[in-house]
Design a protein around this motif. Sequence first.
Motif, PDB file in Angstrom:
ATOM      1  N   GLY A 126       8.300  -4.226 -53.643  1.00 28.46           N
ATOM      2  CA  GLY A 126       8.399  -3.714 -52.286  1.00 28.46           C
ATOM      3  C   GLY A 126       8.326  -2.198 -52.268  1.00 28.46           C
ATOM      4  O   GLY A 126       8.835  -1.532 -53.172  1.00 28.46           O
ATOM      5  N   GLN A 227       6.028  -1.718 -40.477  1.00 27.33           N
ATOM      6  CA  GLN A 227       6.187  -2.608 -41.614  1.00 27.33           C
ATOM      7  C   GLN A 227       4.864  -3.324 -41.872  1.00 27.33           C
ATOM      8  O   GLN A 227       4.049  -3.485 -40.964  1.00 27.33           O
ATOM      9  N   SER A 236       5.978  -3.750 -47.384  1.00 25.43           N
ATOM     10  CA  SER A 236       5.991  -2.292 -47.337  1.00 25.43           C
ATOM     11  C   SER A 236       6.529  -1.828 -45.996  1.00 25.43           C
ATOM     12  O   SER A 236       6.341  -2.484 -44.966  1.00 25.43           O
ATOM     13  N   SER A 264      12.200  -4.755 -47.779  1.00 18.93           N
ATOM     14  CA  SER A 264      11.109  -4.558 -48.735  1.00 18.93           C
ATOM     15  C   SER A 264      11.424  -5.206 -50.081  1.00 18.93           C
ATOM     16  O   SER A 264      10.516  -5.620 -50.804  1.00 18.93           O
TER      17      SER A 264
END
Length: 425
Positions: A126, A227, A236, A264
């Motif tokens: 992430g 996002q 991410s 994440s």
Amino acid sequence: MIPSFTKTTALLLAAMLAVAALLSGGPHVLAQEDKTKIVLIGSPQAGNGGIDGFFHGIRALEKMIVTSPDLRKATVVEAYPFGWPPEGIAADADAVVLYFDGTKANPLDDPERRADLAAFAARGGGLVTLYRAGTSGDPALRAMLASLTGATLLPTAGEVPAVVTAQAVADAGDVARGVTPFRYFGRAGSGVTLTEGAQAVLSGELLAAAALPEAHAAGQPAILAWQYLRPDGARSFSFVGGHDAHQLDEPALRRLLLNAIAWSADLSVPPQGIGTEADPHLVALLIDPGMRRPPFRVAAVTSRADNEVLDLDWGTIEWHVSGPLGNSDTLTTGRGVIAVGKANGRHFHPNSDEVLHVVSGRIRHTMNDVTVEMGPGDTVSIPRGVYHNAENIGEEPAVFFLAFDTAWREVVGEYARTVSKREKP
């Protein structure tokens, strides 16, 4: 021939291994293996206010995570305020936070680090980017970051100070849980172009004394955070604020960033969002540790018994004047001794200049790539941010006086292992 094990034998063997782990200090190791590893990365280039921005921002995020009732038991945090982890992130990081200006002293300008990030992303890690860590002046790196963050963020030289009124976007999901409207003082620069599949999380109105950049149309809310569920299922998040680390003392922004870091890393976000027990004025205290002390207004005479003495693995330091000692708001002074054949570790001071004056003995002093030999009566002035260390090259202990232009001196690097700390000699 490999023997076969019955279920009972396997359980017995597992129990024996667990006991062995307990006796050898293993529970800590085993517990660490079950935790989500979060790596926080800054860079030497600072944000607003000199070196304070990213350095203190990374430190604040670390404190916010380790004091979060929702995260501290499930995560292990490693913070690197001034650069990439020596061992990289590809092997075992679950989530990485990048907090720097991608167009200035970008750690990812190094091809090996860029490859490390690519390997981390390919493993499904992430990613969280803050401020302008999601862009670069290098078109190839900018394209790579756009593919990971879900947006194209162009570099800009036309940022203007702006007051930002921010609020969560409707249906933003877990990342926006518990995030109420808030305001912060930030920067307005180039706009954000979202990739298909990216979703705005935070939008805001910008109010600036100067004309806003063309990317921000009058009356149109700017995208401040988004996002992105990457094609491989990894996650991410990006936030274009954070130019000034003081923004991290805003409670709603803290909640948003902690939510985003958890999301994440594929950790659950509670309905009210993720909280922290970090001091409400954490960043302000990191930048100015003496802010809650009464101003120093009277002359102070102290005896040697009042000094703070550190026994180190290379010698000693005796502090005479400092903020923690309570006898200055502006200076730190002390006396150091390096034992024969010893050297202190390579380090730098992010918040102060240093003056070192040799009283006796001889030292070899290295500052970045410059090395000089110094003897009694020699003085060196070292600007903040310069890596340095001293080695005793004489046949007697090297004695020197130290002075710093802050009462709250900070040190980063391989400075020394403290053997003991004596309040009195």
